[in-house]
Design a protein around this motif. Sequence first.
Motif, PDB file in Angstrom:
ATOM      1  N   TYR A  51       0.827  -1.205   0.000  1.00 39.80           N
ATOM      2  CA  TYR A  51       0.000   0.000   0.000  1.00 39.80           C
ATOM      3  C   TYR A  51       0.863   1.256   0.000  1.00 39.80           C
ATOM      4  O   TYR A  51       0.573   2.214  -0.726  1.00 39.80           O
ATOM      5  CB  TYR A  51      -0.920  -0.008   1.215  1.00 39.80           C
ATOM      6  N   PRO A  59      -4.667  -1.209  -4.406  1.00 37.25           N
ATOM      7  CA  PRO A  59      -4.244  -1.189  -2.998  1.00 37.25           C
ATOM      8  C   PRO A  59      -5.036  -0.184  -2.166  1.00 37.25           C
ATOM      9  O   PRO A  59      -5.367  -0.452  -1.004  1.00 37.25           O
ATOM     10  CB  PRO A  59      -2.764  -0.812  -3.068  1.00 37.25           C
ATOM     11  N   ARG A  60      -5.367   0.963  -2.774  1.00 33.00           N
ATOM     12  CA  ARG A  60      -6.164   1.959  -2.054  1.00 33.00           C
ATOM     13  C   ARG A  60      -7.530   1.385  -1.717  1.00 33.00           C
ATOM     14  O   ARG A  60      -8.017   1.529  -0.587  1.00 33.00           O
ATOM     15  CB  ARG A  60      -6.302   3.220  -2.910  1.00 33.00           C
ATOM     16  N   THR A  62      -8.403  -1.767  -1.449  1.00 39.58           N
ATOM     17  CA  THR A  62      -8.255  -2.838  -0.465  1.00 39.58           C
ATOM     18  C   THR A  62      -8.144  -2.253   0.932  1.00 39.58           C
ATOM     19  O   THR A  62      -8.806  -2.729   1.872  1.00 39.58           O
ATOM     20  CB  THR A  62      -7.011  -3.694  -0.776  1.00 39.58           C
ATOM     21  N   MET A  63      -7.323  -1.220   1.095  1.00 39.96           N
ATOM     22  CA  MET A  63      -7.180  -0.574   2.398  1.00 39.96           C
ATOM     23  C   MET A  63      -8.507   0.035   2.839  1.00 39.96           C
ATOM     24  O   MET A  63      -8.902  -0.074   4.008  1.00 39.96           O
ATOM     25  CB  MET A  63      -6.103   0.519   2.308  1.00 39.96           C
ATOM     26  N   ASP A 122      -5.680   9.517   0.605  1.00 39.29           N
ATOM     27  CA  ASP A 122      -6.521   8.609  -0.181  1.00 39.29           C
ATOM     28  C   ASP A 122      -7.992   8.673   0.235  1.00 39.29           C
ATOM     29  O   ASP A 122      -8.815   7.903  -0.279  1.00 39.29           O
ATOM     30  CB  ASP A 122      -6.022   7.165  -0.037  1.00 39.29           C
TER      31      ASP A 122
END
Length: 208
Positions: A51, A59-60, A62-63, A122
């Motif tokens: 991330y 990745p953003r 998922t976080m 983000d």
Amino acid sequence: MEVEVGEIDVIDSIRARQKLNASQVTYVIEMLISASGIDISLLDPGFIPIYMRSNETKPRNTMARYFIGDRQRSVTVIPIHNNDHWSLLVYVARFNVFYHFDSLDEYHDNYIVSIIRKMATDQIITATSDTQLVSIENEGQASNYECGQYLFMFLYALFTCYNASNVNTNRDSLTCDLQAYVGESCREAHRQKFMLLVIHWIHESRGY
């Protein structure tokens, strides 16, 4: 009874005074989570570096699932591994607070701040003015291998204090309780006894 290789590795590493790897740390964390009785999400230790290195959407997203999406829980546990050292970041949604536990004092402080800043950039964290980051002081490790073991003690302390709190507790009260518990219990004098308890839990969970 067949014994899984991962089990032997984590017990042998503890007894041999070796640093724990990601699979070993995750194995024990999942065991502690299952006994906690708390609604918890666990981020894989290998995900945070991905991330932090990436500006891509996946990745953003998922976080975001862990904080504003379908994986959001009362508590989010984030094992941190950076520069060959383990520390622990825990998000308590009820109080919008991140607790950071580091057995090497300020070793990961800048990295933790970078993670939270990226989450704000983000738009994973939106109430930035009300989000708090608290570093819990502790005695600290005595040698160079115990960081993973301290991570287990810190997580157990968090679960103990969280379960002892109630809906009327504010985050300052939880922080004070947590700081007192960690200061008293997460010490070198108690580490070996706690690790023997962890080994006992592992044995018990497998029925031997």
